[in-house]
Design an enzyme around this catalytic site. Structure first.
Site, PDB file in Angstrom:
ATOM      1  N   ASP A  67       0.858  -1.186   0.000  1.00  0.00           N
ATOM      2  CA  ASP A  67       0.000   0.000   0.000  1.00  0.00           C
ATOM      3  C   ASP A  67       0.897   1.239   0.000  1.00  0.00           C
ATOM      4  O   ASP A  67       1.902   1.307   0.707  1.00  0.00           O
ATOM      5  CB  ASP A  67      -0.903  -0.010   1.241  1.00  0.00           C
ATOM      6  CG  ASP A  67      -2.046   0.983   1.125  1.00  0.00           C
ATOM      7  OD1 ASP A  67      -3.201   0.556   1.038  1.00  0.00           O
ATOM      8  OD2 ASP A  67      -1.766   2.209   1.104  1.00  0.00           O
ATOM      9  N   ILE A  68       0.505   2.226  -0.808  1.00  0.00           N
ATOM     10  CA  ILE A  68       1.316   3.442  -0.941  1.00  0.00           C
ATOM     11  C   ILE A  68       1.336   4.255   0.355  1.00  0.00           C
ATOM     12  O   ILE A  68       2.276   5.017   0.605  1.00  0.00           O
ATOM     13  CB  ILE A  68       0.804   4.302  -2.129  1.00  0.00           C
ATOM     14  CG1 ILE A  68       1.875   5.207  -2.681  1.00  0.00           C
ATOM     15  CG2 ILE A  68      -0.438   5.083  -1.751  1.00  0.00           C
ATOM     16  CD1 ILE A  68       1.498   5.844  -4.015  1.00  0.00           C
ATOM     17  N   HIS A 123     -10.137  -5.099  -3.574  1.00  0.00           N
ATOM     18  CA  HIS A 123      -8.818  -5.402  -3.015  1.00  0.00           C
ATOM     19  C   HIS A 123      -8.950  -5.822  -1.566  1.00  0.00           C
ATOM     20  O   HIS A 123      -9.855  -5.388  -0.871  1.00  0.00           O
ATOM     21  CB  HIS A 123      -7.873  -4.199  -3.134  1.00  0.00           C
ATOM     22  CG  HIS A 123      -8.432  -2.915  -2.607  1.00  0.00           C
ATOM     23  ND1 HIS A 123      -9.313  -2.145  -3.339  1.00  0.00           N
ATOM     24  CD2 HIS A 123      -8.278  -2.280  -1.426  1.00  0.00           C
ATOM     25  CE1 HIS A 123      -9.659  -1.081  -2.632  1.00  0.00           C
ATOM     26  NE2 HIS A 123      -9.059  -1.145  -1.461  1.00  0.00           N
ATOM     27  N   GLY A 178     -15.710   2.753   3.279  1.00  0.00           N
ATOM     28  CA  GLY A 178     -14.418   3.423   3.207  1.00  0.00           C
ATOM     29  C   GLY A 178     -13.620   3.080   1.964  1.00  0.00           C
ATOM     30  O   GLY A 178     -12.412   3.307   1.914  1.00  0.00           O
ATOM     31  N   GLN A 179     -14.297   2.551   0.942  1.00  0.00           N
ATOM     32  CA  GLN A 179     -13.577   2.189  -0.291  1.00  0.00           C
ATOM     33  C   GLN A 179     -13.248   3.438  -1.095  1.00  0.00           C
ATOM     34  O   GLN A 179     -14.140   4.241  -1.399  1.00  0.00           O
ATOM     35  CB  GLN A 179     -14.426   1.232  -1.142  1.00  0.00           C
ATOM     36  CG  GLN A 179     -13.677   0.720  -2.356  1.00  0.00           C
ATOM     37  CD  GLN A 179     -14.475  -0.301  -3.171  1.00  0.00           C
ATOM     38  OE1 GLN A 179     -15.665  -0.490  -2.942  1.00  0.00           O
ATOM     39  NE2 GLN A 179     -13.824  -0.930  -4.123  1.00  0.00           N
ATOM     40  N   ASN A 195     -12.860  -3.159   2.131  1.00  0.00           N
ATOM     41  CA  ASN A 195     -13.786  -2.029   2.229  1.00  0.00           C
ATOM     42  C   ASN A 195     -14.675  -2.018   0.992  1.00  0.00           C
ATOM     43  O   ASN A 195     -14.196  -2.210  -0.132  1.00  0.00           O
ATOM     44  CB  ASN A 195     -13.001  -0.719   2.329  1.00  0.00           C
ATOM     45  CG  ASN A 195     -12.169  -0.631   3.599  1.00  0.00           C
ATOM     46  OD1 ASN A 195     -12.583  -1.114   4.654  1.00  0.00           O
ATOM     47  ND2 ASN A 195     -10.995  -0.025   3.512  1.00  0.00           N
ATOM     48  N   HIS A 206      -6.973  -5.686   1.933  1.00  0.00           N
ATOM     49  CA  HIS A 206      -5.860  -5.161   2.723  1.00  0.00           C
ATOM     50  C   HIS A 206      -5.348  -6.289   3.617  1.00  0.00           C
ATOM     51  O   HIS A 206      -6.155  -6.969   4.273  1.00  0.00           O
ATOM     52  CB  HIS A 206      -6.327  -4.027   3.637  1.00  0.00           C
ATOM     53  CG  HIS A 206      -6.811  -2.791   2.945  1.00  0.00           C
ATOM     54  ND1 HIS A 206      -6.056  -1.651   2.845  1.00  0.00           N
ATOM     55  CD2 HIS A 206      -8.005  -2.509   2.350  1.00  0.00           C
ATOM     56  CE1 HIS A 206      -6.755  -0.709   2.217  1.00  0.00           C
ATOM     57  NE2 HIS A 206      -7.946  -1.201   1.895  1.00  0.00           N
TER      58      HIS A 206
HETATM   59  P1  5GP Z   1      -9.585   1.535   0.135  1.00  0.00           P
HETATM   60  O1  5GP Z   1      -9.683   2.841   0.851  1.00  0.00           O
HETATM   61  O2  5GP Z   1     -10.231   1.609  -1.224  1.00  0.00           O
HETATM   62  O3  5GP Z   1     -10.044   0.353   0.936  1.00  0.00           O
HETATM   63  O4  5GP Z   1      -8.033   1.260  -0.059  1.00  0.00           O
HETATM   64  C1  5GP Z   1      -7.308   1.815  -1.101  1.00  0.00           C
HETATM   65  C2  5GP Z   1      -5.868   1.749  -0.676  1.00  0.00           C
HETATM   66  O5  5GP Z   1      -5.094   1.937  -1.825  1.00  0.00           O
HETATM   67  C3  5GP Z   1      -5.454   2.828   0.327  1.00  0.00           C
HETATM   68  O6  5GP Z   1      -4.941   2.206   1.502  1.00  0.00           O
HETATM   69  C4  5GP Z   1      -4.411   3.632  -0.420  1.00  0.00           C
HETATM   70  O7  5GP Z   1      -3.338   4.034   0.412  1.00  0.00           O
HETATM   71  C5  5GP Z   1      -3.966   2.674  -1.499  1.00  0.00           C
HETATM   72  N1  5GP Z   1      -3.546   3.310  -2.740  1.00  0.00           N
HETATM   73  C6  5GP Z   1      -4.187   4.312  -3.409  1.00  0.00           C
HETATM   74  N2  5GP Z   1      -3.537   4.602  -4.543  1.00  0.00           N
HETATM   75  C7  5GP Z   1      -2.482   3.751  -4.605  1.00  0.00           C
HETATM   76  C8  5GP Z   1      -1.431   3.571  -5.560  1.00  0.00           C
HETATM   77  O8  5GP Z   1      -1.334   4.250  -6.577  1.00  0.00           O
HETATM   78  N3  5GP Z   1      -0.512   2.610  -5.286  1.00  0.00           N
HETATM   79  C9  5GP Z   1      -0.588   1.833  -4.170  1.00  0.00           C
HETATM   80  N4  5GP Z   1       0.368   0.921  -3.993  1.00  0.00           N
HETATM   81  N5  5GP Z   1      -1.555   1.977  -3.255  1.00  0.00           N
HETATM   82  C10 5GP Z   1      -2.485   2.928  -3.471  1.00  0.00           C
END
Ligand code: 5GP
Ligand code: ZN
Length: 115
Positions: free
Chosen positions: A31-32, A101, A94-95, A88, A103
């Site tokens: 995760d970034i 994906h 919180g998506q 999420n 986590h």
């Molecule tokens: P969500 O909030 O949709 O459950 O999780 C999305 C996750 O993707 C977040 O934890 C966010 O930090 C990560 N993320 C968003 N953009 C990027 C990206 O360009 N590269 C990577 N490796 N992670 C990302």
């Protein structure tokens, strides 16, 4: 491949990333913005927006992902102490990236309930 989907671009290697795990159907990468010492995202290579968009045709893929996750956790050294797996879904879940994906978070104690 969905246009403008960041995880499709990562999964197809259009955007390079550190690959933690890869097979024909799945990719895992860091995760970034890590929320724990270990924070990896596991995605299917095929674009699926979220859990609500899955159907019975996806059962094999979904089961495969769930069996790959503990292998990734072991590879990252968090399987023995334990880890958290989170999916999420949509806004209230919180998506923020609309490519399904998982986590995988570990390396510290996770509190409950989540915020
Ligand atoms: P969500 O909030 O949709 O459950 O999780 C999305 C996750 O993707 C977040 O934890 C966010 O930090 C990560 N993320 C968003 N953009 C990027 C990206 O360009 N590269 C990577 N490796 N992670 C990302
Ligand atoms: Zn996608």
């Amino acid at each position: 491949m969905q246009q403008d989907c960041i995880f499709c671009k990562i999964a197809s290697k259009e955007i390079p990333t550190k690959i933690i795990y890869e097979d024909e159907h799945v990719m895992a990468f860091p995760d970034i913005k890590p929320a724990a010492p270990v924070h990896v995202l596991v995605v299917p290579k095929r674009h699926i927006a979220n859990l609500c968009e899955t159907c019975s045709d996806d059962i094999t893929l979904l089961g495969h992902i769930m069996t790959v996750i503990p292998k990734i956790a072991a590879q990252l050294g968090v399987a023995d102490d334990g880890f958290r797996t989170v999916v999420n879904t949509k806004d209230n879940g919180g998506q923020t990236v609309h490519h399904i994906h998982w986590h995988v978070l570990g390396g510290r104690f996770m509190t409950w309930p989540p915020g």
